[in-house]
Design an enzyme around this catalytic site. Structure first.
Site, PDB file in Angstrom:
ATOM      1  N   SER A 183     -46.860 -12.181   2.657  1.00 59.68           N
ATOM      2  CA  SER A 183     -47.345 -11.145   1.926  1.00 59.68           C
ATOM      3  C   SER A 183     -48.670 -11.571   1.089  1.00 59.68           C
ATOM      4  O   SER A 183     -49.787 -11.139   1.026  1.00 59.68           O
ATOM      5  CB  SER A 183     -46.859 -10.298   0.957  1.00 59.68           C
ATOM      6  OG  SER A 183     -46.017 -11.135  -0.065  1.00 59.68           O
ATOM      7  N   HIS A 211     -45.224  -6.376   5.678  1.00 64.16           N
ATOM      8  CA  HIS A 211     -46.495  -6.413   6.227  1.00 64.16           C
ATOM      9  C   HIS A 211     -46.716  -6.395   7.784  1.00 64.16           C
ATOM     10  O   HIS A 211     -47.840  -6.173   8.448  1.00 64.16           O
ATOM     11  CB  HIS A 211     -47.248  -7.836   5.579  1.00 64.16           C
ATOM     12  CG  HIS A 211     -47.461  -7.547   4.226  1.00 64.16           C
ATOM     13  ND1 HIS A 211     -48.387  -6.594   3.632  1.00 64.16           N
ATOM     14  CD2 HIS A 211     -46.819  -7.941   3.142  1.00 64.16           C
ATOM     15  CE1 HIS A 211     -48.480  -6.639   2.298  1.00 64.16           C
ATOM     16  NE2 HIS A 211     -47.532  -7.533   2.038  1.00 64.16           N
ATOM     17  N   LYS A 242     -46.671   0.590   3.122  1.00 63.59           N
ATOM     18  CA  LYS A 242     -47.878  -0.414   3.619  1.00 63.59           C
ATOM     19  C   LYS A 242     -48.459   0.344   4.866  1.00 63.59           C
ATOM     20  O   LYS A 242     -49.120   1.332   4.647  1.00 63.59           O
ATOM     21  CB  LYS A 242     -47.247  -1.730   4.046  1.00 63.59           C
ATOM     22  CG  LYS A 242     -47.038  -2.425   2.278  1.00 63.59           C
ATOM     23  CD  LYS A 242     -46.440  -3.432   2.138  1.00 63.59           C
ATOM     24  CE  LYS A 242     -46.101  -4.128   0.618  1.00 63.59           C
ATOM     25  NZ  LYS A 242     -45.105  -4.746   0.486  1.00 63.59           N
TER      26      LYS A 242
HETATM   27  C1  LIG Z   1     -44.378  -5.097  -0.653  1.00 64.79           C
HETATM   28  C2  LIG Z   1     -43.230  -5.961  -0.406  1.00 64.79           C
HETATM   29  C3  LIG Z   1     -42.080  -5.525  -0.668  1.00 64.79           C
HETATM   30  C4  LIG Z   1     -41.658  -4.588  -1.461  1.00 64.79           C
HETATM   31  O1  LIG Z   1     -41.634  -3.413  -1.055  1.00 64.79           O
HETATM   32  P1  LIG Z   1     -41.940  -1.996  -1.795  1.00 64.79           P
HETATM   33  O2  LIG Z   1     -41.654  -0.947  -0.835  1.00 64.79           O
HETATM   34  O3  LIG Z   1     -43.589  -2.191  -2.186  1.00 64.79           O
HETATM   35  O4  LIG Z   1     -41.156  -2.346  -3.004  1.00 64.79           O
HETATM   36  C5  LIG Z   1     -40.756  -6.463  -0.089  1.00 64.79           C
HETATM   37  N1  LIG Z   1     -41.015  -7.396   0.956  1.00 64.79           N
HETATM   38  C6  LIG Z   1     -42.458  -7.849   0.962  1.00 64.79           C
HETATM   39  C7  LIG Z   1     -42.494  -9.078   1.798  1.00 64.79           C
HETATM   40  C8  LIG Z   1     -43.429  -7.168   0.435  1.00 64.79           C
HETATM   41  O5  LIG Z   1     -44.618  -7.623   0.835  1.00 64.79           O
END
Ligand SMILES: *Cc1c(COP(=O)(O)O)cnc(C)c1O
Length: 394
Positions: A183, A211, A242
């Site tokens: 990320s 992602h 996302k």
């Molecule tokens: C954004 C993210 C999360 C958390 O997800 P949310 O739905 O925003 O709580 C978990 N793992 C990774 C790799 C992320 O980038």
């Protein structure tokens, strides 16, 4: 009234953080998410969101959230296992299983919750977790919540991982944990090697494709599809906030596993079901994503345009191979000044500092979406050039 003691202590700690340029504050938007947003009374080019395919503001996605709210209410009214499993949840879970090519899928209110509940449910006392050093904080927290032993291997270093696997007690239950697409770095986990090591050493592989989902692979099924490993990774988790433009997370896998997790995963059991609107929005986003592969094509074309422009300007973009492009700065204070100068040029890309990233690796994290136009990207490049020169980075 607070007692003076603790308030004073937190004030002191906060000031210590501030002196190291590590305090955080909100950067509020006064509009919805999009390529251009309203911030601080101005129109700002946004290079910070994870709404990679522009689905958060898609009219059909919004409409389905409205309709689900009208039919099923603003909230689910209970946890999933009590009476909070409504038609949008069921429909979404079967659509996600079909998309991922698995027997079943389970959804969660967020990716953070999915990870902190699933990892301890998968492995406990007597087990061993081996996690990549740059894993997302939610994975690390999930590993800490598990009663299993927990070791870190160097980022994407499969020889280091292999040496840890070789050293462990014979037949010890082991879970390898990694992001699919990292990320904060925008690079990929070496899934073929990880998957081979997992097989050779009889370990299980858990990938967090927050992602990668919607972004990687010919059909956007994620990093596993990108590597042609769709069906070979037993535990595939991804998020719905996302590329799916809404909120929540999923775990896709064999139905036995999903049934087991439903009965053991504390972050699934002990929380209110996601609102029907968000489940319905994601189901529609999934349909739009599959019907309009040109969104992913535009995303990648934008990524190439921005990546090559930034590289030509002389920025170091680390190992990025994705729409996440970190411009490495090092020092937290310089990263903040860089971000402020960018903002003055009408561009928002955040400074990312410890503890989100390791010490001395502060950076500007740039993301593009399918919704940026070539002229947005050219404007961004001019802004990056001026701001980068002003902090002496190029
Ligand atoms: C954004 C993210 C999360 C958390 O997800 P949310 O739905 O925003 O709580 C978990 N793992 C990774 C790799 C992320 O980038």
């Amino acid at each position: 009234m607070f007692k003076v003691g603790p308030v004073h202590m937190f004030e002191k700690r906060f000031n210590e953080l501030a002196a190291r340029h590590l305090t955080r504050r909100l950067t509020p938007l006064h509009s919805g998410v999009g390529p251009v947003v309203e911030m601080a009374g101005r129109h700002i080019l946004l290079l910070a969101s994870n709404d990679y395919l522009g689905l958060a503001m898609h009219p059909e996605v919004i409409q389905s959230a409205i309709e689900a709210t009208q039919r099923f209410g603003a909230g689910a009214g209970a946890a999933r296992l009590i009476s909070g499993s409504l038609p949008p949840h069921q429909e979404l879970e079967s659509a996600l299983a079909q998309f991922k090519g698995t027997e079943a899928a389970l959804t969660f209110s967020s990716g953070y919750l999915a990870n902190i509940g699933t990892i301890p449910a998968l492995i406990g006392l007597g087990g061993l977790i081996l996690a990549d050093r740059l894993c997302h904080a939610s994975l690390i927290d999930g590993c800490r919540l598990s009663a299993a032993d927990f070791r870190i291997y160097r980022h994407n270093d499969t020889s280091h991982l292999q040496s840890l696997l070789a050293k462990r007690r014979r037949a010890r239950r082991t879970l390898i944990v990694t992001d699919g697409l990292f990320s904060m770095d925008g690079d990929l986990a070496p899934l073929p090697e990880l998957s081979r090591l997992a097989q050779d050493y009889e370990a299980d592989l858990y990938i967090d494709d927050a992602h990668g989902t919607g972004v990687m692979g010919p059909h956007g099924r994620g990093t596993a599809e990108h590597f042609g490993l769709d069906t070979q990774i037993p535990f595939q988790m991804g998020t719905l906030g996302k590329a799916f433009g809404s909120s929540g997370a999923y775990l896709a896998g064999p139905s036995t596993l999903i049934r087991y997790l439903m009965s053991t995963n504390r972050s699934f059991i002990f929380t209110t079901a996601p609102p029907p609107s968000s489940a319905a929005a994601v189901a529609t986003a999934l349909r739009v994503m599959q019907r309009e592969p040109e969104r992913r094509a535009r995303l990648w074309a934008n990524r190439e345009r921005l990546f090559s422009g930034l590289t030509q300007l002389g920025f170091s973009l680390s190992h990025s191979v994705s729409p996440i492009m970190p411009i490495l700065v090092g020092n937290a204070e310089t990263a903040l000044t860089f971000a402020e100068n960018l903002f003055a040029e009408g561009v928002y890309a955040p400074a990312i500092r410890p503890p989100t990233v390791p010490d001395a690796t502060s950076r500007i994290r740039v993301t593009v979406t399918s919704e940026h136009t070539p002229s947005h990207i050219d404007h961004a490049l001019t802004a990056f050039q001026r701001a980068g020169q002003s902090v002496g980075l190029i």
